[in-house]
Design a protein around this motif. Structure first.
Motif: not given
Length: 290
Positions: A23-44
């Motif tokens: 799985v591909y991911y992108e990460e930016r920033g510092r602090g508490e972790p926040l994970v963003l999950l995309h919708g069907h047929s789309l991507d990050c």
């Protein structure tokens, strides 16, 4: 190996998941972790209006689900779930708990995590979706009747044509919106054009825990702070049943937007989500930190 991520630089990478997947991911920033999950047929990329703003306050991670974007394809012969891939990503990035924000299919996945693994969540935002309580989970494999029905659906789609299907889906997503709905047509189409459409052309395994997750939600009544968001233009403004089992849950209807609320009304979406997460981040855990 621990990787220090700058607040202003985006780190990209791949994480190995079950049975040779990535799985591909992108990460930016510092602090508490926040994970963003995309919708069907789309991507990050659907999180383009959230990724950098949220990274000013959080260690923000967005990913492509397996079968979407730059991640590896799904397989008909391999049982997997998107929730398990998210957990593998978190483990690989040394994240014990995270704030999780999901929209549509991403909300189905976040709902699975909330029910099955609430101990891995600091807070949860479910936008335009939640647990698929009426759907069978991995413990209920596809039978011959469902398999035959899927064969017919796949053949019908091939006759229609994938491009026509994508354009009809685009219109459906756009038309659910409010006064700014046409602003999302081009960015949505860029993602839809890149989508392989593997999912409607194949027999997917049970990617969501569905009824199994709903049973766990009822049993556990997790104390995780949960924000459920719906767009006023979708006319789904009734109080969600999930709140009966979420002592720290709340529901907000965002005005003048539909299913793709984060793209259609990014300022409103960002303010509501950020304020929600920050309130629990400060109240429950103190200053931001890993």
């Amino acid at each position: 190996m621990f990787l220090l991520v700058s607040c202003t630089v985006t780190h990209t990478g791949f994480v190995d998941v079950s049975n040779g997947g990535r799985v591909y991911y992108e990460e930016r920033g510092r602090g508490e972790p926040l994970v963003l999950l995309h919708g069907h047929s789309l991507d990050c990329r659907m999180w383009n209006s959230q990724f950098k703003p949220f990274a000013r306050h959080f260690r923000t991670i967005r990913m492509d689900f397996r079968g979407y974007g730059r991640s590896s394809e799904q397989r008909e012969d391999l049982q997997m779930t998107h929730a398990d891939d998210v957990l593998t990503l978190m483990d690989s990035l040394h994240i014990d708990k995270a704030h999780v924000v999901g929209l549509s299919m991403g909300a189905f996945t976040a709902g699975d995590l909330l029910a099955m693994h609430p101990d891995r969540m600091k807070s949860c935002v479910l936008a335009s979706g939640s647990i698929r309580r009426g759907s069978p989970g991995p413990s209920e494999p596809m039978d011959s009747v469902e398999s035959s029905r899927r064969d017919q659906e796949i053949e019908s789609l091939k006759l229609k044509g994938v491009d026509k299907m994508k354009r009809e889906w685009l219109d459906q997503l756009v038309n659910s919106g409010g006064s700014r709905r046409e602003s999302i047509r081009r960015p949505l189409w860029r993602m839809l054009k890149d989508w392989t459409a593997w999912q409607p052309l194949h027999k997917e395994v049970r990617l969501f825990y569905g009824r199994e997750a709903w049973a766990e939600l009822e049993r556990k009544c997790p104390l995780v702070p949960v924000l459920m968001l719906t767009g006023a233009c979708e006319n789904k403004t009734a109080r969600p049943r999930e709140l009966d089992f979420l002592p720290n849950g709340r529901h907000i209807v965002l005005s003048d937007c539909g299913h793709m609320m984060n793209m259609e009304q990014p300022d409103s979406f960002n303010a509501v989500v950020q304020n929600f997460i920050l309130s629990y981040s400060q109240e429950m855990t103190g200053a931001s930190g890993r």
